[in-house]
Structure formats: structure tokens, C-alpha cells
Design an enzyme around this catalytic site. Structure first.
Site, PDB file in Angstrom:
ATOM      1  CG  HIS A 106      -1.656   1.105   1.638  1.00  0.00           C
ATOM      2  ND1 HIS A 106      -2.931   2.095   1.034  1.00  0.00           N
ATOM      3  CD2 HIS A 106      -1.929   2.525   2.165  1.00  0.00           C
ATOM      4  CE1 HIS A 106      -3.059   2.773   0.592  1.00  0.00           C
ATOM      5  NE2 HIS A 106      -2.375   3.365   2.191  1.00  0.00           N
ATOM      6  CD  GLU A 107       2.115   3.440   3.260  1.00  0.00           C
ATOM      7  OE1 GLU A 107       2.215   4.636   3.321  1.00  0.00           O
ATOM      8  OE2 GLU A 107       1.172   3.478   4.428  1.00  0.00           O
ATOM      9  CG  HIS A 110       0.489   6.225  -0.876  1.00  0.00           C
ATOM     10  ND1 HIS A 110      -0.945   6.740  -0.668  1.00  0.00           N
ATOM     11  CD2 HIS A 110       0.212   5.675   0.774  1.00  0.00           C
ATOM     12  CE1 HIS A 110      -1.499   6.434  -0.416  1.00  0.00           C
ATOM     13  NE2 HIS A 110      -1.254   5.834   1.010  1.00  0.00           N
ATOM     14  CG  HIS A 114       5.407  12.003  -5.574  1.00  0.00           C
ATOM     15  ND1 HIS A 114       7.209  11.733  -5.035  1.00  0.00           N
ATOM     16  CD2 HIS A 114       5.117  12.964  -5.733  1.00  0.00           C
ATOM     17  CE1 HIS A 114       7.486  12.821  -4.786  1.00  0.00           C
ATOM     18  NE2 HIS A 114       6.241  13.173  -5.504  1.00  0.00           N
TER      19      HIS A 114
END
Length: 237
Positions: A106-107, A110, A114
Site C-alpha cells: 500500500h505504501e 503511494h 507520486h
């Protein structure tokens, strides 16, 4: 002048808002804690760590300028777009559970957002200082309006509510960011065979429970805004 404010403060409406927000927040936190705890005991079959999965996902996405660091705490995992740093808690960084892989993916989602210029992530990053400013100034402005009264009273209160709207907007923009990162995570975990088909369900449950905390935060922020609007409306009666 303040009778309407304090009258509302101790009315049934006030307690309804307070109890509802407490229930929403408590249920969301309890759900994410219990779900994470359950699947943190299920070791993935490939015996991969969260750090290994995150690193491989970044390589597969052709991202080579993001660092992966261990951070203290439990469920303190986050991606910092300012420094392009993926910070994973020890339980996720070194963890080999289905839950650890879900959070790490999940991270990493991110970080991929980006890198690809995902619009909602850019908007959320832009809103961070405005949201912090809104959260800091909203209540003081409202209190100034209530304390001094007069013709400027409504102006100060309205400004306070507008500032608080920035914080509410931030919580709402956060929702598509988090849901999109989770969708990316599940797709990559399955597509790259980091987790087997019967393990994916556990990762989905962990990420769904985590997403509900953001839904709860947004709901609480909106309810608080409605409470402020109700207070302001009563003062005009």
C-alpha cells in the site's frame, strides 16, 4: 449573545454529534487493530518481508530514487513525497506476514502515485499546509467572534468555519488517494505473485480496514463542520 452557542453545546444535538463521532472513530480503530493483528500471524508462503516486496515493486515500476527506511512504532508506515522516502514500521519492514506485505504494498502504491503524477496525491500534498493552517486557526477565530461580538462577530466566525473547511477538504481528498493506493497494492501483490490467491483475501481485509479509518476521519470532520454550521445558524436566530 452566547446563549445560543452554549444552549446548543449542551443540547441533544451536541451529544448526538459527539457520541456519533466517538462511535465512528472507535469502531474504525478497533476494526483495523483486530484485522491487522489477525493477519499479522499469517506468514506468507514465499517468506518475503515487507521491505523485500516494497523494494521489488519499486524496481518493477522503474523507480530508483525512493529510499526505504525502518521507522519506530506500530502502523506508523507512510510515504513522504517531499524526500521520496518510504518508511515502514519494524513489524512491516521485517515482517513476513500477509498483513505486513499488504501494508508495504500500500505504501509503495503511494510512491508509484507520486512517480506517475497521480492528481489527487498532488492535490493532497498541496493542501497539507493549508489544512494545518485551517485546523490551527479555525477555533481561535470562532472564539474571537464569540468573545467580542458586535458587527464583526459573524465575520470572524465565518472565517473560522472557512478555515476549518480546508481541513475537511483535506480529509475528503485523502479518500481517493488511499483507495487508489490499496487497489494498486492488491493488483501488484497478485500480479507479481508475491501472495497466492488464497492469501490475497487477507491483504484485502487489512487494507479495507485501514481505509475505513480514513473514511471515519472524513465523516468526523464533516460532522464537526455540520455542528459548527448549526451553532452559527442558531446564533443568527
Amino acid at each position: 449573545m452566547l446563549h445560543g452557542f452554549y444552549g446548543f453545546g449542551y443540547s441533544m444535538n451536541y451529544w448526538f454529534f459527539m457520541i456519533l463521532t466517538m462511535i465512528i472513530t472507535g469502531l474504525a480503530q478497533a476494526k483495523v487493530s483486530s484485522t491487522y493483528r489477525k493477519y499479522s500471524k499469517v506468514t506468507n508462503r514465499r517468506y518475503l518481508t515487507g521491505q523485500q516486496v516494497a523494494a521489488q515493486m519499486l524496481i518493477d515500476a522503474d523507480i530508483h530514487d525512493v529510499r526505504i527506511e525502518r521507522v519506530a512504532g506500530r502502523l506508523t508506515d507512510h510515504y513522504d513525497p517531499r524526500t521520496k522516502t518510504l518508511r515502514l514500521s519494524s513489524g512491516v519492514y521485517d515482517g513476513r506476514s500477509v498483513a505486513a506485505l499488504g501494508v508495504a504494498a500500500h505504501e509503495t502504491g503511494h510512491a508509484i502515485q507520486h512517480d506517475t503524477g497521480y492528481a489527487f496525491l498532488a492535490l493532497r500534498s498541496w493542501l497539507v499546509p493549508l489544512s494545518n493552517l485551517g485546523s490551527t486557526l479555525a477555533l481561535p477565530m470562532i472564539l474571537i467572534g464569540l468573545f467580542f461580538g458586535g458587527h464583526s462577530s459573524n465575520m470572524w466566525i465565518s472565517l473560522g468555519i472557512l478555515f476549518y473547511c480546508l481541513a475537511v477538504l483535506f480529509t475528503l481528498v485523502t479518500l481517493p488517494v488511499e483507495f487508489n493506493a490499496s487497489r494498486r497494492a492488491i493488483y501488484l501483490l497478485e500480479d507479481r505473485n508475491f501472495l497466492d490467491a488464497d492469501e490475497i483475501g487477507g491483504a484485502k481485509k487489512v487494507l479495507s480496514a485501514a481505509a475505513m479509518t480514513y473514511v471515519a476521519a472524513a465523516a468526523v470532520a464533516v460532522l464537526e463542520l455540520l455542528r459548527l454550521l448549526a451553532i452559527f445558524g442558531r446564533r443568527d436566530d
